[in-house]
Write a protein that holds these residues in place. Structure first.
Motif: not given
Lengths: 327, 327
Positions: B266, B136, B301, B122, B264
């Motif tokens: 995800g 993340c 993401a 990412e 992020v």
């Protein structure tokens, strides 16, 4: 003998500490001057310049032998431009201190926040030395800190990294913090926070047999609290356990994120040593993954008031690319 | 056209994903093979070798044109030796997968944990691109993550950095986690945790009018929960708010420590998009310092199942020193 030198400067609210290091690292001299806060700190650059020139002369060192200066200040800094955005204790706002000193001393000057440089000092020559990654919790009037990853200070996008005192440890019923949020680590784990916890428990008539019940408000310091706890006082013990629980929780969560090799506990309250470290570690182990807890060592800071100037010299050496080995 | 290539491999419990990238970055082909877990995963190296050779032949690419291979695996890895210490889903223990593949393919092979490489993917080509530092949070069956500081994956001293699912968010009354601790983020914010929160509230006869009361246990997924919340179902809304509160709290504390430019989000649950992001941001702003909150952007993401192979190729390029610009 070394021909060239590094200077570390640590600007505080009452004193400006300075120390001279050889390029190889040993500190050869330290001194300090008072912080002149008149006229929004505008006399300070000249004060530093005069003091540096005088002390170098005394040591028979020329300005040409000074390779670089590192500078720690209490406030928000723009490290790239060497500007202090805002230092509330001194009165500086958008103050280009690094540029002024660089010009007057004809030497490269590098700037960072004082808490970051104190952490870097411990990393270079104190309790953090030779550690792969470390986090510093400085427990004093407030709670500050610094984060070192891969041999570098982590600054983050707004230079706000390492503000560990404002980790939220009590999201629902926390006390109000100076920052405006509630439940910050600083509200329970700083010296101020611990004293206010004692006062609160006294007002609530908890622990009526505590020896701290009769201590006058102005004599109530963390030193008294740790002394009372050493005598098994229940109020003092409860307040220290609470502070340690939240430091342990914050440290565990920080380590779950970064898995550093060492946590350095510094600041005035760290003078309590094992009496502080031992309960912190107990709670750390409760809240950290086993493999994380295994890899992290807790240590008390070693450099005391020299951490800042040491870290400032490290910054100069690091920025000039003259740091020996992997520091 | 590029003459040399990088290969990213992402070993999962059911499939091994692979993708070929030119040295300049674009993915030119991806494919996958089933994960053969018989005999403690000992057939896997041969399976990978055969598949790589076949696919390269189809593309008329020789093994000599392959500059490097990155490899992500689900488990604890010794990145320096390229050994998988322990991968419970596959059965590997002290398994030198990087060395085996490096020998059979005659190419340098670099190994890391799959969650770290998904974060790196990412960072390289997805929602984290061009960010200065990112964290993340991968919200799926469990909660995983990865931390990028200064363009590098943070591993920590035991390779345990980025285990954000085990940040303790409820230190006193939390649910028991698979890791043995209580109150981990994963227990409330993972798909499993959210479904169990619904079940718990049903058992406690809370929200009797909720449309989720009649959903059969096996149909209860986060997709159902988000759909019900979109229809203003109070039980679904309460469960999502609770998950978002704790993700927001954990993210705020992580940002107080590191002040990254981007968070992020995800994993499978991130398919909910704004319905997840918006409450997370609300709680993030409550628990983060204003200046920290201002600097951090929340994004979903972008790479989905390609994040792992992309990060694996990034690892190879990074390790070989052939990454363009500051990636």
């Amino acid at each position: 003998m070394s021909n060239t030198y590094l200077l570390g400067i640590d600007v505080g609210g009452t004193a400006i500490k300075m120390a001279l290091f050889t390029k190889e690292g040993p500190m050869i001299k330290k001194w300090s001057i008072p912080t002149d806060k008149r006229e929004k700190g505008s006399y300070i650059p000249d004060d530093i310049e005069r003091s540096v020139i005088k002390e170098l002369e005394n040591e028979r060192i020329t300005l040409e032998q000074l390779e670089g200066v590192g500078l720690g200040v209490p406030g928000f800094v723009d490290i790239e431009n060497g500007t202090i955005e805002f230092a509330v204790n001194i009165g500086w706002r958008d103050f280009p201190l690094a540029k002024i000193l660089s010009k007057s001393l004809s030497v490269p000057v590098f700037l960072d926040n004082d808490a970051n440089l104190a952490a870097a000092g411990e990393y270079w020559k104190g309790a953090g030395r030779s550690a792969k990654d470390m986090i510093c919790f400085t427990i004093g009037t407030g709670v500050g800190g610094g984060v070192i990853v891969g041999g570098n200070i982590v600054h983050g996008v707004e230079g706000m990294a390492g503000e560990v005192g404002h980790i939220t440890v009590d999201p629902f019923r926390g006390k109000t913090c100076n920052c405006g949020k509630t439940g910050c680590l600083e509200t329970v784990a700083s010296a101020t926070g611990m004293v206010s916890s004692v006062t609160e428990k006294r007002e609530n008539k908890e622990y009526p047999t505590s020896i701290l019940q009769s201590t006058s408000e102005e004599k109530l310091t963390t030193k008294e609290i740790f002394e009372a706890a050493a005598r098994k006082d229940p109020l003092a013990t409860a307040v220290i356990e609470e502070a340690a629980l939240y430091i342990g929780l914050a440290a565990a969560n920080a380590c779950t994120l970064l898995n550093p090799e060492r946590i350095v506990i510094g600041g005035g309250v760290s003078a309590a040593g094992e009496a502080l470290l031992s309960p912190i570690q107990k709670y750390f182990q409760r809240y950290a993954l086993e493999k994380v807890a295994k890899g992290t060592e807790f240590v008390i800071a070693e450099l005391g008031n020299d951490a800042g100037v040491t870290g400032a010299a490290w910054l100069a050496a690091k920025s000039l690319g003259i740091l020996p080995e992997n520091h």
